[in-house]
Scaffold this motif. Structure first.
Motif, PDB file in Angstrom:
ATOM      1  N   LEU A   4     -34.742 -23.944  38.252  1.00  0.00           N
ATOM      2  CA  LEU A   4     -34.952 -24.260  39.671  1.00  0.00           C
ATOM      3  C   LEU A   4     -36.294 -23.696  40.104  1.00  0.00           C
ATOM      4  N   VAL A   5     -37.005 -24.469  40.932  1.00  0.00           N
ATOM      5  CA  VAL A   5     -38.243 -23.949  41.528  1.00  0.00           C
ATOM      6  C   VAL A   5     -38.000 -23.743  43.017  1.00  0.00           C
ATOM      7  N   VAL A   6     -38.311 -22.568  43.514  1.00  0.00           N
ATOM      8  CA  VAL A   6     -38.112 -22.276  44.939  1.00  0.00           C
ATOM      9  C   VAL A   6     -39.457 -21.873  45.528  1.00  0.00           C
ATOM     10  N   ALA A  20     -27.700 -25.235  46.590  1.00  0.00           N
ATOM     11  CA  ALA A  20     -27.588 -25.509  48.035  1.00  0.00           C
ATOM     12  C   ALA A  20     -27.878 -24.256  48.858  1.00  0.00           C
ATOM     13  N   ARG A  21     -27.511 -23.116  48.315  1.00  0.00           N
ATOM     14  CA  ARG A  21     -27.778 -21.874  49.065  1.00  0.00           C
ATOM     15  C   ARG A  21     -29.264 -21.537  49.039  1.00  0.00           C
ATOM     16  N   PHE A  22     -29.938 -21.817  47.923  1.00  0.00           N
ATOM     17  CA  PHE A  22     -31.404 -21.641  47.915  1.00  0.00           C
ATOM     18  C   PHE A  22     -32.050 -22.631  48.890  1.00  0.00           C
ATOM     19  N   GLU A  23     -31.533 -23.868  48.915  1.00  0.00           N
ATOM     20  CA  GLU A  23     -32.070 -24.874  49.838  1.00  0.00           C
ATOM     21  C   GLU A  23     -31.903 -24.427  51.285  1.00  0.00           C
ATOM     22  N   ALA A  24     -30.803 -23.765  51.548  1.00  0.00           N
ATOM     23  CA  ALA A  24     -30.561 -23.298  52.917  1.00  0.00           C
ATOM     24  C   ALA A  24     -31.590 -22.247  53.329  1.00  0.00           C
ATOM     25  N   ILE A  25     -32.130 -21.542  52.358  1.00  0.00           N
ATOM     26  CA  ILE A  25     -33.123 -20.500  52.665  1.00  0.00           C
ATOM     27  C   ILE A  25     -34.491 -21.117  52.949  1.00  0.00           C
ATOM     28  N   VAL A  26     -34.958 -22.002  52.074  1.00  0.00           N
ATOM     29  CA  VAL A  26     -36.345 -22.486  52.172  1.00  0.00           C
ATOM     30  C   VAL A  26     -36.456 -23.939  52.644  1.00  0.00           C
ATOM     31  N   GLY A  27     -35.329 -24.625  52.787  1.00  0.00           N
ATOM     32  CA  GLY A  27     -35.365 -26.053  53.120  1.00  0.00           C
ATOM     33  C   GLY A  27     -35.331 -26.865  51.835  1.00  0.00           C
ATOM     34  N   ALA A  28     -34.657 -27.989  51.874  1.00  0.00           N
ATOM     35  CA  ALA A  28     -34.420 -28.777  50.646  1.00  0.00           C
ATOM     36  C   ALA A  28     -35.727 -29.214  49.997  1.00  0.00           C
ATOM     37  N   ARG A  29     -36.759 -29.485  50.818  1.00  0.00           N
ATOM     38  CA  ARG A  29     -37.968 -30.010  50.190  1.00  0.00           C
ATOM     39  C   ARG A  29     -38.806 -28.934  49.522  1.00  0.00           C
ATOM     40  N   HIS A  30     -38.433 -27.675  49.717  1.00  0.00           N
ATOM     41  CA  HIS A  30     -39.141 -26.586  49.045  1.00  0.00           C
ATOM     42  C   HIS A  30     -38.321 -26.021  47.886  1.00  0.00           C
ATOM     43  N   CYS A  31     -37.338 -26.805  47.464  1.00  0.00           N
ATOM     44  CA  CYS A  31     -36.454 -26.388  46.374  1.00  0.00           C
ATOM     45  C   CYS A  31     -36.418 -27.545  45.371  1.00  0.00           C
ATOM     46  N   ILE A  32     -36.897 -27.316  44.161  1.00  0.00           N
ATOM     47  CA  ILE A  32     -37.044 -28.407  43.204  1.00  0.00           C
ATOM     48  C   ILE A  32     -36.066 -28.232  42.045  1.00  0.00           C
ATOM     49  N   SER A  33     -35.162 -29.216  41.899  1.00  0.00           N
ATOM     50  CA  SER A  33     -34.203 -29.129  40.797  1.00  0.00           C
ATOM     51  C   SER A  33     -34.171 -30.414  39.980  1.00  0.00           C
ATOM     52  N   ASP A  34     -34.899 -31.424  40.435  1.00  0.00           N
ATOM     53  CA  ASP A  34     -34.970 -32.676  39.689  1.00  0.00           C
ATOM     54  C   ASP A  34     -35.698 -32.453  38.358  1.00  0.00           C
ATOM     55  N   PRO A  35     -35.046 -32.793  37.240  1.00  0.00           N
ATOM     56  CA  PRO A  35     -35.636 -32.483  35.915  1.00  0.00           C
ATOM     57  C   PRO A  35     -37.053 -33.020  35.750  1.00  0.00           C
ATOM     58  N   GLU A  36     -37.327 -34.212  36.258  1.00  0.00           N
ATOM     59  CA  GLU A  36     -38.672 -34.756  36.087  1.00  0.00           C
ATOM     60  C   GLU A  36     -39.695 -33.931  36.856  1.00  0.00           C
ATOM     61  N   LEU A  74     -40.412 -18.746  41.163  1.00  0.00           N
ATOM     62  CA  LEU A  74     -40.683 -18.454  42.575  1.00  0.00           C
ATOM     63  C   LEU A  74     -42.161 -18.760  42.841  1.00  0.00           C
ATOM     64  N   GLY A  75     -42.425 -19.943  43.379  1.00  0.00           N
ATOM     65  CA  GLY A  75     -43.814 -20.356  43.634  1.00  0.00           C
ATOM     66  C   GLY A  75     -44.280 -19.838  44.987  1.00  0.00           C
ATOM     67  N   LEU A  76     -45.381 -19.083  44.975  1.00  0.00           N
ATOM     68  CA  LEU A  76     -45.805 -18.418  46.223  1.00  0.00           C
ATOM     69  C   LEU A  76     -46.990 -19.100  46.890  1.00  0.00           C
ATOM     70  N   SER A  77     -47.310 -20.323  46.452  1.00  0.00           N
ATOM     71  CA  SER A  77     -48.535 -20.952  46.969  1.00  0.00           C
ATOM     72  C   SER A  77     -48.440 -21.388  48.429  1.00  0.00           C
ATOM     73  N   ARG A  78     -47.235 -21.463  48.986  1.00  0.00           N
ATOM     74  CA  ARG A  78     -47.136 -21.803  50.418  1.00  0.00           C
ATOM     75  C   ARG A  78     -47.489 -20.610  51.308  1.00  0.00           C
ATOM     76  N   MET A  79     -47.396 -19.425  50.765  1.00  0.00           N
ATOM     77  CA  MET A  79     -47.693 -18.221  51.572  1.00  0.00           C
ATOM     78  C   MET A  79     -49.183 -17.935  51.460  1.00  0.00           C
ATOM     79  N   LYS A  80     -49.971 -18.599  52.302  1.00  0.00           N
ATOM     80  CA  LYS A  80     -51.425 -18.525  52.142  1.00  0.00           C
ATOM     81  C   LYS A  80     -52.142 -18.200  53.441  1.00  0.00           C
ATOM     82  N   ARG A  81     -51.501 -17.363  54.257  1.00  0.00           N
ATOM     83  CA  ARG A  81     -52.164 -16.972  55.501  1.00  0.00           C
ATOM     84  C   ARG A  81     -53.072 -15.760  55.285  1.00  0.00           C
TER      85      ARG A  81
END
Lengths: 487, 487
Positions: free
Chosen positions: A47-49, A12-28, A93-100
């Motif tokens: 966890l993927v953040v 939940a604390r990681f979700e608070a940083i990046v938003g829940a949809r950018h935090c993946i914890s579902d095993p599938e 730590l997936g950095l693909s959103r940082m693409k400016r």
């Protein structure tokens, strides 16, 4: 291997940083991130953040530190050495959103980008002004600059233009304690230690890159391409030697052997003849130079015993030739259910004898081995073909690929040219480096990351933590959990 | 500043390692080693030790460690930033006896040498086979490769060919604990951390280099040189911009302003006209390319407003032109009793405005400033002329030189292009780097040298030791003793 659970309140604390949809914890959903381009190694991360800014990266790193969680950075996940292989108890730590693209200075020929920018998108952005970014890994349509920095990626045109390290002028990084540092920068030859150099190729084990300053080049005035066929790799190798010895530096010299040509033809429909070997070569520069150099290289190629030399009529035909070469790995699927891509370097002068040794390995193992590689650099990419359905073949293929690496080292070469060490090559580091050499590298790692939480289990041959004494280390049991078995 | 005494019995142990005649402790003889090329900083070392082999270096480093003695490595002592300035309680480790060429591999274009080899001697050795070593500092007739590695030396031809770091493939080093490590090597793109990069330019603060693996290049087929004169540096600067923007990469573009031309003429007798500025340019490569590129560069030079363009008739006339340029610093002695050589970098696009600012500084200080520099790289070398016999002028000259550095940093440049930080520029590091950037560098230094005994007092702006916490440090009183005052 299954992920160790991270407590829900920490997630939940990681979700608070990046938003829940950018935090993946579902095993599938986590399955997507189990491996990079080296699919034989798989580990599910806890966890993927997916941060969207430097501030978010800092917050993630600080939280991971407080919770004692390892961090594995990842770009597009196209790496071939398992450099972005997750650790079961850690975050990916997936950095693909940082693409400016943050800044371009054409006058002084540099630009500043975020790590998630796709390699080819940079050259597309620069093309209207007549500039480009030189390193061109075969995966350049999908791989990120951050991943290129991590692995010091190469490409066909690195013969003339150098590797990623020759084109990264600086980087802004987040250290394992959450602090930010600038290593190098746009200025030529920055004073102080060149930690930019140590960063490039460090495979995410030192820090997280959040911005990269790249050198950009003027597009050459002209490029001449030619495709030459030979009875065998012997004559093709001689052509390479003659050209280099004449002082010519082509932009690229790629070699393909018979099996590689067969696969590429099957996959792409290029109309190449069935020959023992082929070279695909680019010469670039000012028109006058290119005309001269291409003529000279052609003459030497004939002298070495070329059967035929083809020059593309136009850009479209040239593109077909290069697409053929660049699709070589994928093309193996047409002639074999499975394959291992090897990546090793040999002194250029050893190409012919080493190819003969590889042929002998193929005969003794009973496995076909295709060769397609950056001949000018001596950077081999043997592809060991096998069928996973046949019991024991996968293991045999990997052993055979390993034998090739030992041949590379024995001839004065290296266990990797451009794919990196990652998880795959880590056990081979002792073939190249003494214990003192590795201890020296480890003391730098420990300086950056004393808790060994940045991409643990990669690069170094044995798990090691930072001991009391700089440069020394002690194996640590829990770290070995980061390395999964194959398959 | 006088040297602290090292006990006689300790000196005897150093003598036992290298032989008494390679160990200098006589106060008069020690005077020779008080400074390097930056003569305004002088410190007498406690002892000079001149090893002849790697084994001797290891023994010296181990003994120095046991005795807690700082070590300052030194080559020929031609450095201009005080990088080889001794520390009063330490030993000066002179490496000029280690000058063997160990191995040359022409096929794979590298060689292995000891650090005491003279830069120009390498190209002389390679010339019969048509090869050379590219970096060419003006001091190349006397400076050593070890010193070049320490300072990441440049030279006129680094515009096209890059700095020392682009030509050092690897090194064997002795760490501060006496262990030996190989950083990089002949192989392309060695795996693991690129500590070779961190070594080059580290100014003797990380370890002692005992072998260097150098890249060697084929001599270009042809070189075309031309000398162009202009009414002022404005037009000369425009010529540089036009040429670079056209995608031409000359081997060298050197700029000299009126005062520099006057001095060079007085010192060398070249028949250059009295003009506001001149460019000396080399274009090299295959004949066809060179003809084309030289013609195009000449056209752009005219377009920028050149008064006259001279082409040397033969190699002898070319040598005279280049000797003129390379003797520029020494030539200042003809027009001024004293001078300060500054070394800074600016973005190439800022050359004209920065030269105007330097002119204003000259007017406001009343001191003449000559400019002679690597224009293609934006690497300035302003020479601030003064008379030490006039009270206050030396201080004023140094302050003025310091102001120029601040201009360099303000325009996005750097405090040093090729002379290094050493003792001279250390106070300016904070102009370029944040406390976190410097802490990151320091944590790497501490990894290599936790006791800060390798060339203490250089590079970092404030004396610092390695604290308990990696990356952090504490000032330490005794270390400041290593830094002498000027004069």
């Amino acid at each position: 291997m299954h992920a160790a659970a991270i407590p829900r309140e920490v997630i939940a604390r990681f979700e608070a940083i990046v938003g829940a949809r950018h935090c993946i914890s579902d095993p599938e959903q986590l399955r997507t991130y189990e491996c990079d381009g080296l699919t034989s190694f798989r580990v599910r991360p806890a966890l993927v953040v997916l941060p969207g800014s430097t501030a978010e990266v800092v917050a993630i790193v600080q939280l991971a530190r407080a919770e004692g969680l390892p961090i594995v950075p990842r770009g597009s996940g196209t790496g071939l050495s398992g450099g972005a292989l997750p650790v079961p108890n850690g975050i990916l730590l997936g950095l693909s959103r940082m693409k400016r693209i943050l800044e371009i200075d054409f006058d002084n020929q540099w630009m500043r980008v975020e790590p998630g920018v796709i390699n080819l998108d940079i050259s597309k952005r620069l093309a209207p002004q007549g500039y480009y970014y030189a390193p061109d890994p075969s995966s350049q349509q999908v791989c990120t600059i951050g991943g290129n920095v991590a692995e010091n990626s190469g490409g066909a045109h690195c013969l003339k233009y150098g590797f990623t390290t020759n084109h990264v002028l600086g980087a802004k990084v987040v250290l394992s304690d959450g602090s930010i540092a600038e290593l190098g920068g746009p200025v030529l030859d920055a004073p102080g230690y060149d930690l930019r150099g140590a960063l490039v190729g460090s495979e995410g084990t030192l820090c997280v890159v959040v911005e990269v300053v790249l050198r950009i080049l003027r597009k050459p005035e002209a490029t001449r391409t030619f495709f030459a066929t030979f009875p065998s790799t012997e004559e093709a190798g001689n052509a390479v030697s003659l050209i280099i010895a004449a002082g010519i530096v082509p932009a690229a010299i790629e070699m393909m052997d018979r099996l590689a040509i067969v696969a590429i033809k099957a996959a792409t429909g290029v109309d190449w003849p069935d020959v023992g070997a082929a070279l695909l070569m680019d010469v670039d520069g000012p028109v006058a130079e290119v005309e001269h150099t291409a003529a000279e290289a052609t003459r030497l190629t004939r002298q070495a015993g070329a059967l035929e030399i083809r020059v593309p009529r136009d850009a479209a035909e040239r593109d077909v030739m290069w697409r053929g070469r660049k699709s070589a790995f994928a093309a193996m699927g047409r002639i074999s259910p499975n394959y291992v891509v090897q990546d090793g370097v040999i002194p250029r002068s050893e190409i012919a004898p080493v190819l003969r040794e590889i042929e002998r390995l193929s005969a003794s193992s009973g496995l076909r081995i295709a060769n397609v590689f950056h001949a000018g650099d001596g950077n081999l990419h043997p592809l060991v073909l096998y069928d996973a359905a046949v019991p024991g073949q996968e293991k045999l293929a990997e052993e055979t690929a390993g034998e090739i690496l030992k041949i590379c080292v024995r001839t004065g070469g290296s266990i990797t040219g451009e794919h990196g060490v990652g998880a795959d090559k880590a056990p081979y580091m002792t073939e190249m480096f003494s214990e003192d050499d590795l201890a020296t590298m480890n003391m730098v790692r420990c300086a950056f990351d004393p808790e060994v939480r940045m991409n643990p289990g990669k690069v170094f041959p044995t798990p090691r933590l930072c001991g009391d004494k700089p440069g020394k280390y002690v194996p640590h049991e829990t770290e070995t959990a980061g390395l999964a078995g194959r398959g």
